[in-house]
Design a protein around this motif. Structure first.
Motif, mmCIF file in Angstrom:
data_model
loop_
_atom_site.group_PDB
_atom_site.id
_atom_site.type_symbol
_atom_site.label_atom_id
_atom_site.label_comp_id
_atom_site.label_asym_id
_atom_site.label_seq_id
_atom_site.Cartn_x
_atom_site.Cartn_y
_atom_site.Cartn_z
ATOM 1 N N ARG A 140 -4.503 6.316 -1.307
ATOM 2 C CA ARG A 140 -5.270 6.407 -2.517
ATOM 3 C C ARG A 140 -6.238 5.616 -2.487
ATOM 4 O O ARG A 140 -6.488 4.656 -1.825
ATOM 5 C CB ARG A 140 -4.281 5.943 -3.563
ATOM 6 C CG ARG A 140 -3.069 6.572 -4.303
ATOM 7 C CD ARG A 140 -2.508 5.992 -5.303
ATOM 8 N NE ARG A 140 -0.887 6.450 -5.250
ATOM 9 C CZ ARG A 140 0.021 6.031 -5.930
ATOM 10 N NH1 ARG A 140 -0.054 5.124 -6.679
ATOM 11 N NH2 ARG A 140 1.284 6.566 -5.810
ATOM 12 N N ARG A 145 -1.332 -3.696 0.380
ATOM 13 C CA ARG A 145 -1.971 -4.215 -0.551
ATOM 14 C C ARG A 145 -1.993 -5.584 -0.355
ATOM 15 O O ARG A 145 -0.792 -6.296 0.064
ATOM 16 C CB ARG A 145 -1.170 -3.760 -1.531
ATOM 17 C CG ARG A 145 -1.793 -3.612 -2.874
ATOM 18 C CD ARG A 145 -1.155 -2.390 -3.860
ATOM 19 N NE ARG A 145 -1.841 -2.501 -5.069
ATOM 20 C CZ ARG A 145 -2.854 -1.850 -5.371
ATOM 21 N NH1 ARG A 145 -3.511 -1.127 -4.265
ATOM 22 N NH2 ARG A 145 -3.315 -1.809 -6.409
ATOM 23 N N GLU A 191 -9.315 3.842 -4.491
ATOM 24 C CA GLU A 191 -9.581 3.017 -5.998
ATOM 25 C C GLU A 191 -11.390 2.569 -5.571
ATOM 26 O O GLU A 191 -11.716 2.203 -4.963
ATOM 27 C CB GLU A 191 -8.891 1.782 -5.699
ATOM 28 C CG GLU A 191 -9.250 0.862 -7.357
ATOM 29 C CD GLU A 191 -8.638 -0.466 -7.216
ATOM 30 O OE1 GLU A 191 -8.598 -1.136 -8.165
ATOM 31 O OE2 GLU A 191 -7.867 -0.864 -6.248
ATOM 32 N N HIS A 194 -16.141 11.946 -3.797
ATOM 33 C CA HIS A 194 -16.019 11.401 -5.157
ATOM 34 C C HIS A 194 -17.305 11.124 -5.892
ATOM 35 O O HIS A 194 -17.264 11.692 -6.979
ATOM 36 C CB HIS A 194 -15.244 10.019 -5.122
ATOM 37 C CG HIS A 194 -15.095 9.197 -6.154
ATOM 38 N ND1 HIS A 194 -14.209 9.586 -7.471
ATOM 39 C CD2 HIS A 194 -15.894 8.116 -6.811
ATOM 40 C CE1 HIS A 194 -14.476 8.590 -8.258
ATOM 41 N NE2 HIS A 194 -15.625 7.878 -8.148
ATOM 42 N N ILE A 198 -14.086 0.800 -7.434
ATOM 43 C CA ILE A 198 -14.371 -0.222 -8.416
ATOM 44 C C ILE A 198 -15.893 -0.322 -8.590
ATOM 45 O O ILE A 198 -16.844 -0.575 -7.821
ATOM 46 C CB ILE A 198 -13.935 -1.692 -7.824
ATOM 47 C CG1 ILE A 198 -12.503 -1.502 -7.500
ATOM 48 C CG2 ILE A 198 -14.360 -2.743 -8.647
ATOM 49 C CD1 ILE A 198 -11.959 -2.759 -6.869
#
Length: 117
Positions: free
Chosen positions: A107, A60, A109, A19, A111
């Motif tokens: 997925r 989650r 994420e 990424h 931050i």
């Protein structure tokens, strides 16, 4: 830690590194161990050092996957890195602390500036 969790952690860190590389960052270190703790990834992007904590989540939840104690260790390890690996002569390079969280659904994420003081 089981072999399965170890390999899953490596895969998550590889994904986070890809990424940052896609953004144009140079990966300086992976799994750097210091006397203060381990840093999962250190990247340099546009002159900024980015210290990345990579976490996997099984489910989650509203709670942060990174505890205050973990952020403290990461901060101390980042300070050690800057003092011993950047050739600093007094000037602190700009830096930030990011979190790359891989969810149970696969997925990721990211931050940016996840650690605010």
């Amino acid at each position: 830690m089981t072999a399965r969790r170890h390999h899953a952690g490596l895969a998550a860190e590889d994904r986070a590194a890809r990424h940052y590389e896609a953004l144009g960052a140079e990966i300086l270190e992976r799994r750097l161990r210091t006397p203060e703790g381990e840093i999962d990834l250190i990247a340099r992007l546009n002159g900024m050092l980015i210290f990345v904590e990579v976490k996997q989540r099984k489910r989650r939840g509203p709670d942060s996957p990174i505890s205050p104690k973990q952020w403290q260790r990461l901060g101390l390890a980042a300070n050690f890195y800057m003092m011993h690996h950047t050739g600093m002569t007094g000037a602190t390079p700009p830096c930030r602390f990011d979190a790359a969280i891989i969810g149970a659904d696969g997925r990721m994420e990211v931050i940016e500036n996840a650690r605010m003081e």
